[in-house]
Motif scaffolding. Structure first.
Motif, PDB file in Angstrom:
ATOM      1  N   MET A   1       0.551  -1.718  -0.139  1.00 47.88           N
ATOM      2  CA  MET A   1       0.434  -0.244  -0.316  1.00 47.88           C
ATOM      3  C   MET A   1       0.827   1.356   0.283  1.00 47.88           C
ATOM      4  SD  MET A   1      -2.571   1.771   2.314  1.00 47.88           S
ATOM      5  CE  MET A   1      -2.955   0.115   3.507  1.00 47.88           C
ATOM      6  N   PRO A   2       1.138   2.347  -0.549  1.00 46.61           N
ATOM      7  CA  PRO A   2       1.651   3.174  -1.031  1.00 46.61           C
ATOM      8  C   PRO A   2       0.793   4.377   0.057  1.00 46.61           C
ATOM      9  CG  PRO A   2      -0.121   3.089  -2.884  1.00 46.61           C
ATOM     10  CD  PRO A   2      -0.104   2.174  -1.955  1.00 46.61           C
ATOM     11  N   LEU A   3       2.574   5.171   0.351  1.00 38.96           N
ATOM     12  CA  LEU A   3       1.965   6.017   2.120  1.00 38.96           C
ATOM     13  C   LEU A   3       1.971   7.384   1.327  1.00 38.96           C
ATOM     14  CD1 LEU A   3       2.664   5.506   4.612  1.00 38.96           C
ATOM     15  CD2 LEU A   3       5.254   6.955   4.350  1.00 38.96           C
ATOM     16  N   THR A   4       0.875   7.965   1.600  1.00 35.35           N
ATOM     17  CA  THR A   4       0.086   8.853   0.952  1.00 35.35           C
ATOM     18  C   THR A   4       0.021   9.928   1.451  1.00 35.35           C
ATOM     19  OG1 THR A   4      -1.947   8.577   2.804  1.00 35.35           O
ATOM     20  CG2 THR A   4      -2.019   7.784   0.004  1.00 35.35           C
ATOM     21  N   ASN A   5       1.270  10.148   3.053  1.00 29.87           N
ATOM     22  CA  ASN A   5       1.131  11.312   4.033  1.00 29.87           C
ATOM     23  C   ASN A   5       2.480  10.886   4.678  1.00 29.87           C
ATOM     24  OD1 ASN A   5       1.582  13.243   5.727  1.00 29.87           O
ATOM     25  ND2 ASN A   5      -0.481  12.924   6.800  1.00 29.87           N
ATOM     26  N   PHE A   6       3.489  11.466   3.995  1.00 28.18           N
ATOM     27  CA  PHE A   6       4.794  10.884   4.672  1.00 28.18           C
ATOM     28  C   PHE A   6       5.184  12.466   4.562  1.00 28.18           C
ATOM     29  CE2 PHE A   6       4.590  10.832  -0.163  1.00 28.18           C
ATOM     30  CZ  PHE A   6       6.185  12.150  -0.335  1.00 28.18           C
ATOM     31  N   ASP A   7       4.923  13.470   4.735  1.00 31.15           N
ATOM     32  CA  ASP A   7       5.586  14.631   5.456  1.00 31.15           C
ATOM     33  C   ASP A   7       6.318  14.814   6.421  1.00 31.15           C
ATOM     34  OD1 ASP A   7       4.074  15.864   3.412  1.00 31.15           O
ATOM     35  OD2 ASP A   7       2.456  17.288   4.293  1.00 31.15           O
ATOM     36  N   LYS A   8       5.519  14.694   7.266  1.00 34.53           N
ATOM     37  CA  LYS A   8       6.504  13.810   8.515  1.00 34.53           C
ATOM     38  C   LYS A   8       8.111  13.084   8.816  1.00 34.53           C
ATOM     39  CE  LYS A   8       6.291  12.783  13.072  1.00 34.53           C
ATOM     40  NZ  LYS A   8       5.587  11.853  15.014  1.00 34.53           N
ATOM     41  N   LEU A   9       7.908  12.405   7.661  1.00 35.26           N
ATOM     42  CA  LEU A   9       8.962  11.597   7.740  1.00 35.26           C
ATOM     43  C   LEU A   9       9.967  12.260   6.575  1.00 35.26           C
ATOM     44  CD1 LEU A   9       7.762   7.816   7.130  1.00 35.26           C
ATOM     45  CD2 LEU A   9       8.844   9.081   9.027  1.00 35.26           C
ATOM     46  N   HIS A  10       9.669  13.319   5.639  1.00 31.83           N
ATOM     47  CA  HIS A  10       9.755  13.682   4.483  1.00 31.83           C
ATOM     48  C   HIS A  10      10.636  14.811   5.134  1.00 31.83           C
ATOM     49  CE1 HIS A  10      11.656  15.573   0.886  1.00 31.83           C
ATOM     50  NE2 HIS A  10      11.070  16.599   1.649  1.00 31.83           N
ATOM     51  N   HIS A  11      10.118  15.639   6.238  1.00 33.43           N
ATOM     52  CA  HIS A  11      11.511  17.276   6.707  1.00 33.43           C
ATOM     53  C   HIS A  11      11.883  15.950   8.247  1.00 33.43           C
ATOM     54  CE1 HIS A  11      11.290  19.913   8.765  1.00 33.43           C
ATOM     55  NE2 HIS A  11      11.377  19.459  10.381  1.00 33.43           N
ATOM     56  N   GLN A  12      12.058  14.931   8.402  1.00 30.41           N
ATOM     57  CA  GLN A  12      12.867  14.544   8.760  1.00 30.41           C
ATOM     58  C   GLN A  12      14.211  13.957   8.324  1.00 30.41           C
ATOM     59  OE1 GLN A  12      13.121  13.735  12.758  1.00 30.41           O
ATOM     60  NE2 GLN A  12      15.255  13.463  12.177  1.00 30.41           N
ATOM     61  N   HIS A  13      14.250  13.544   7.620  1.00 28.08           N
ATOM     62  CA  HIS A  13      14.809  13.164   6.136  1.00 28.08           C
ATOM     63  C   HIS A  13      15.374  14.483   5.540  1.00 28.08           C
ATOM     64  CE1 HIS A  13      13.526   8.768   5.291  1.00 28.08           C
ATOM     65  NE2 HIS A  13      13.340   9.463   6.188  1.00 28.08           N
ATOM     66  N   GLN A  14      14.804  15.284   5.178  1.00 27.75           N
ATOM     67  CA  GLN A  14      15.304  16.556   4.723  1.00 27.75           C
ATOM     68  C   GLN A  14      16.248  17.389   6.177  1.00 27.75           C
ATOM     69  OE1 GLN A  14      14.700  15.940   1.897  1.00 27.75           O
ATOM     70  NE2 GLN A  14      14.870  18.125   1.742  1.00 27.75           N
ATOM     71  N   GLU A  15      16.173  17.313   7.519  1.00 23.46           N
ATOM     72  CA  GLU A  15      16.866  17.812   9.061  1.00 23.46           C
ATOM     73  C   GLU A  15      17.872  16.306   9.047  1.00 23.46           C
ATOM     74  OE1 GLU A  15      16.779  20.511  10.857  1.00 23.46           O
ATOM     75  OE2 GLU A  15      15.007  20.938   9.788  1.00 23.46           O
ATOM     76  N   TRP A  16      18.403  15.263   8.864  1.00 22.57           N
ATOM     77  CA  TRP A  16      19.146  14.873   8.712  1.00 22.57           C
ATOM     78  C   TRP A  16      20.106  14.975   7.718  1.00 22.57           C
ATOM     79  CZ3 TRP A  16      15.612   9.786   9.311  1.00 22.57           C
ATOM     80  CH2 TRP A  16      15.353   8.698  10.378  1.00 22.57           C
ATOM     81  N   LYS A  17      19.320  15.070   6.537  1.00 23.96           N
ATOM     82  CA  LYS A  17      20.185  15.133   5.411  1.00 23.96           C
ATOM     83  C   LYS A  17      21.039  16.779   5.240  1.00 23.96           C
ATOM     84  CE  LYS A  17      17.702  13.655   1.196  1.00 23.96           C
ATOM     85  NZ  LYS A  17      16.872  14.217   0.421  1.00 23.96           N
TER      86      LYS A  17
END
Length: 123
Positions: free
Chosen positions: A1-17
């Motif tokens: 099943m595709p993940l439709t709301n990944f804003d929180k994860l994406h934000h965390q990934h941007q912080e990590w980068k």
């Protein structure tokens, strides 16, 4: 099943980068500082410590590169329509553990380097 709301994860990934790229710059700076500190020093103990820090900084750079690659992999998984929600969360949790471990070890290396630097200045 595709993940439709990944804003929180994406934000965390941007912080990590962002943090990993800052660490990469700091590693480069520490390597340059180590080169300057070691210039003209010939005693065996200092040479051993310099080599230790050179190796540790090379390894930290490799870890940063690996972590950046894994964060990018997570971003790619989020953007794919076929992305597996469970697999993405497993990757995210592993990344979080790996980044926390890296941060802890890098802080320890910084402190060890700082003590070495003070020792050189005092001698």
């Amino acid at each position: 099943m595709p993940l439709t709301n990944f804003d929180k994860l994406h934000h965390q990934h941007q912080e990590w980068k962002k943090d990993l790229l800052l660490n990469e710059k700091e590693i480069k700076s520490l390597r340059e500082e180590l080169t300057e500190l070691a210039a003209g020093r010939v005693d065996h103990d200092t040479a051993v410590k310099v080599e230790h820090f050179q190796n540790a900084l090379i390894r930290q750079k490799e870890v940063v590169n690996d972590l950046l690659g894994n964060v990018t992999k997570g971003d790619k998984m989020m953007s794919e329509a076929e992305g597996d929600n469970a697999q993405l969360h497993m990757l995210h949790n592993k990344l979080q553990d790996d980044i926390e471990t890296f941060d802890r070890l890098f802080i320890e290396l910084r402190e060890e380097f700082k003590a070495f630097k003070q020792q050189l200045v005092q001698s």
